[in-house]
Design an enzyme around this catalytic site. Structure first.
Site, mmCIF file in Angstrom:
data_model
loop_
_atom_site.group_PDB
_atom_site.id
_atom_site.type_symbol
_atom_site.label_atom_id
_atom_site.label_comp_id
_atom_site.label_asym_id
_atom_site.label_seq_id
_atom_site.Cartn_x
_atom_site.Cartn_y
_atom_site.Cartn_z
ATOM 1 N N GLU A 21 37.987 15.200 -7.431
ATOM 2 C CA GLU A 21 38.665 14.503 -6.334
ATOM 3 C C GLU A 21 40.198 14.630 -6.412
ATOM 4 O O GLU A 21 40.830 14.944 -5.399
ATOM 5 C CB GLU A 21 38.224 13.033 -6.296
ATOM 6 C CG GLU A 21 36.790 12.899 -5.806
ATOM 7 C CD GLU A 21 36.130 11.572 -6.139
ATOM 8 O OE1 GLU A 21 36.831 10.657 -6.624
ATOM 9 O OE2 GLU A 21 34.914 11.443 -5.928
ATOM 10 N N LYS A 41 26.611 5.933 -5.845
ATOM 11 C CA LYS A 41 27.388 6.879 -6.664
ATOM 12 C C LYS A 41 27.590 6.357 -8.089
ATOM 13 O O LYS A 41 27.679 7.129 -9.041
ATOM 14 C CB LYS A 41 28.742 7.103 -5.991
ATOM 15 C CG LYS A 41 29.627 8.132 -6.654
ATOM 16 C CD LYS A 41 30.850 8.389 -5.794
ATOM 17 C CE LYS A 41 31.839 9.329 -6.440
ATOM 18 N NZ LYS A 41 32.989 9.577 -5.543
ATOM 19 N N ASP A 86 33.469 14.540 0.957
ATOM 20 C CA ASP A 86 33.855 13.510 -0.009
ATOM 21 C C ASP A 86 32.691 12.515 -0.054
ATOM 22 O O ASP A 86 32.490 11.748 0.879
ATOM 23 C CB ASP A 86 35.153 12.836 0.463
ATOM 24 C CG ASP A 86 35.528 11.619 -0.382
ATOM 25 O OD1 ASP A 86 34.869 11.370 -1.414
ATOM 26 O OD2 ASP A 86 36.488 10.918 0.002
ATOM 27 N N ASP A 103 44.447 6.766 -7.112
ATOM 28 C CA ASP A 103 43.349 6.595 -6.144
ATOM 29 C C ASP A 103 42.805 5.169 -6.230
ATOM 30 O O ASP A 103 42.058 4.834 -7.150
ATOM 31 C CB ASP A 103 42.256 7.639 -6.472
ATOM 32 C CG ASP A 103 41.067 7.568 -5.511
ATOM 33 O OD1 ASP A 103 40.968 6.599 -4.733
ATOM 34 O OD2 ASP A 103 40.231 8.497 -5.556
#
Ligand code: AMP
Length: 618
Positions: free
Chosen positions: A187, A87, A23, A211
């Site tokens: 994800e 990211k 991850d 999330d």
């Protein structure tokens, strides 16, 4: 939204290969694998018990890089040389990031050499791919240290909304870190897999994955049917998360305990407040009150007050959930399972709000910081052939093709094709002796390439001289499981070939894909008539070219009348082309054909006789 699916099938890799699940998060990253004895996914733990590696890279004066907790320390003392949230920059241009440039305390720049953003540290420039590769290298090193074997294969997760460029950038970062990236997995799909959703035998289900991390919020709606995961909708806020809860506490404490302090001018007080606020928030996930000390002052907050402070944040996330449901044309009661991901879903008020919104019990038993990596490990196990259940398949949201004569789009892979997929078609040259062929790759649904999106272009060169129409150029499209397209062109008679990999600089947003699809519908009628006109024109131009070539070569063989009628007919055809009248072009092309056929046959006949003279026919 491109529909992204997962299908159940068997992997085919060697059993002995260790494939880890990674991850690669905005705030934290971690690595997981499936235990060989119990087949249970676990996060890899250092001796100190830690599984999370902060996604932070610090560069020292010599350009040496440190990653994780040691690097995190420098966020305050050396912010300019400490990179966090890399990211967010993946696959982005400077233009994309301009509005958010104040979010970063390091130097995000446009170095002018390409469209993608870079980060400047001293006199060195780093791409987000390189920065992410530092994090992946560290994860690989840790895994090797813990497992005591070489780790070279991985499954890496990305947000469901990542476009091609961002997925490719993630894959490249893996490669740069010495990892063979076998799959890029969404994800939310990984989180569902971690809970065993999607295993064989499950009936059709609709899943919401909520999330809420430190700085980002994502809601994804997936359906699962016959082992295929399909992302119906994604929504969220890329600047909303646990940090905002901390800030809400900081603001409250400032007003209550330090009403006159100049926080902007007193960095250490601001920092101390933030650290205590996060501690308070975490404590309030278990207790009903928190008391701590900031700059010698006792600070306190009750759970009730905290819940009141974060209500606007919860409301924002629920608004995103509403929008996602709307996009998926669903209502909350149609959701069968709600999966909780991200550290901030530990907050009881978050759980309660989500439970109430969907009217469902939550899947929240697994560690919300680890659940995505655990799912990536499950996917890795499937690829290793240890679990005969699933294999990722995506569906390409837009058609892929090349430009042919007259600017027409020739589709090789139609939209909604399941990937990986391969398609090929043969083309030929339009001119005698043509030694090169331009292959332009486009994406979109319109008939004319000018209305579609260009992905790449290259020239197949070195085709040996041949008359027009003789070379056979086979163009092959190979779209891999991560949506990356390889285009090859090969002239079959001579064997000359060339291949390119398409890495679109800019991916498309969901809205752009939708707009492109919508435009193809609204323009369908116009497109059909344009295509017919272009085809008629192309044919007419070829007819003109052949006739003119013939006239030049055999001018003496034609009668005066034949020459005159041909010239008139040629002119009439030119006029029809200029008038863009499809029916007239076709009529005039036929007329020219009728006029030239008799003398062309006559001339070719005598030329043949000439050629045969004195030759023996066996
Ligand atoms: P992530 O980005 O998923 O790693 O989430 C990190 C976020 O989760 C940070 O904002 C943390 O403060 C928050 N977090 C971690 N543990 C807890 C907890 N026990 N209660 C509330 N928030 C937490």
């Amino acid at each position: 939204m491109g529909k992204i699916s997962i299908n159940i099938a068997t992997g085919s890799l060697l059993q002995s290969d260790i494939i880890v699940g990674i991850d690669l998060g905005t705030t934290n990253s971690l690595i997981a694998m499936v235990k060989s004895d119990t087949r249970e996914p676990i996060a890899l733990r250092e001796i100190d018990g830690l599984t999370l590696v902060p996604s932070v890279v610090h560069f020292d004066a010599d350009g040496g890089a440190e990653v994780g907790n040691p690097a995190k320390e420098y966020l305050i003392t050396d912010p300019e040389n400490t990179i966090y949230s890399a990211k967010r920059l993946m696959g982005k241009s400077y233009k994309d990031m301009y509005a958010h440039k104040d979010f970063f305390s390091y130097n995000v720049i446009d170095d002018g050499t390409d469209a993608l953003v870079k980060v400047q540290i001293g006199d060195k420039f780093y791409s987000p791919v390189e920065l992410s590769s530092f994090i992946l290298k560290e994860l690989k090193k840790r895994a090797e240290h813990i497992l005591k074997v070489n780790v070279s294969k991985a499954v890496i997760t990305v947000p469901a909304y990542f476009n091609d460029a961002q997925r490719q950038a993630t894959r490249d970062a893996g490669k740069l870190a010495g990892l063979d990236v076998l799959r890029i997995v969404n994800e939310p799909t990984a989180a569902s897999l971690a809970y065993g959703l999607g295993m064989k035998g499950h009936t059709e289900r609709t899943i919401a994955v909520y999330d809420l991390g430190g700085g980002t919020f994502d809601i994804s709606i997936l359906t699962l049917s016959d082992g295929i995961f399909e992302v119906l909708a994604t929504n969220g806020d890329t600047y909303l998360g646990g940090d905002d809860m901390d800030n809400a506490i900081v603001t409250y404490w400032k007003q209550t305990y330090f009403p006159t302090a100049d926080i902007a001018g007193n960095k250490s007080l601001g920092q101390e407040l933030r650290v205590a606020a996060e501690k308070a928030k975490k404590a309030l996930s278990a207790d009903s009150q928190f008391t701590g000390s900031v700059a010698g002052v006792e600070v306190t907050i009750t759970l009730e007050k905290f819940n009141e402070l974060i209500q606007p944040i919860l409301d924002k996330t629920l608004d995103c959930c509403k929008n996602a449901l709307k996009d998926a044309s669903l209502t909350a009661d149609k959701i069968d399972a709600v999966v909780m991901v991200g550290g901030s879903t530990r907050v009881p008020a978050v759980k309660n709000a989500v439970k109430a919104f969907f009217g469902r019990e939550l899947y929240d038993e697994l560690n919300p910081d680890e659940v995505v990596a655990l799912g990536a490990a499950v996917q890795a196990d499937i690829l290793a052939g240890n679990n005969t259940d699933m294999l990722l398949i995506d569906v390409t949201p837009l058609s892929l093709g090349i430009e042919t004569m007259g600017g027409l789009m020739d589709v090789l892979i139609p939209r909604n094709s399941k990937i990986p997929t391969k398609a090929g078609r043969q083309y030929t040259t339009s001119k005698d002796g043509q030694s090169g062929m331009r292959i332009s790759v486009f994406q979109g649904e319109r008939d004319l390439v000018q209305d579609n999106r260009k992905l790449a272009e290259f020239n197949l060169t070195g085709i040996p001289a041949m008359p027009a129409g003789l070379p056979k150029v086979e163009v092959t499209f190979l779209l891999d499981a991560d949506g990356i397209l390889k285009v090859s062109a090969k002239e079959l008679r001579s064997g000359v070939s060339q291949t390119i990999e398409v890495k679109p600089q800019y991916g498309l947003t969901d809205e752009q894909v939708e707009d492109m699809l919508l435009a193809s519908l609204t323009n369908a009628k116009a497109d059909i008539s344009t295509r017919a006109l272009v085809e008629a024109t192309t044919e007419a131009q070829q007819m003109i070219e052949t006739t003119e070539k013939f006239l030049k070569k055999y001018s003496g063989a034609l009668t005066e009348e034949e020459t005159a009628t041909t010239s008139a007919s040629l002119q009439a055809l030119h006029d029809a082309i200029a008038a863009k009248d499809k029916n007239l072009i076709q009529k005039r092309t036929e007329e020219l054909n009728d006029i030239s056929r008799p003398y062309a046959e006559r001339v070719m006949d005598s030329a043949l006789k000439e050629a045969m003279k004195g030759k023996k026919v066996i």
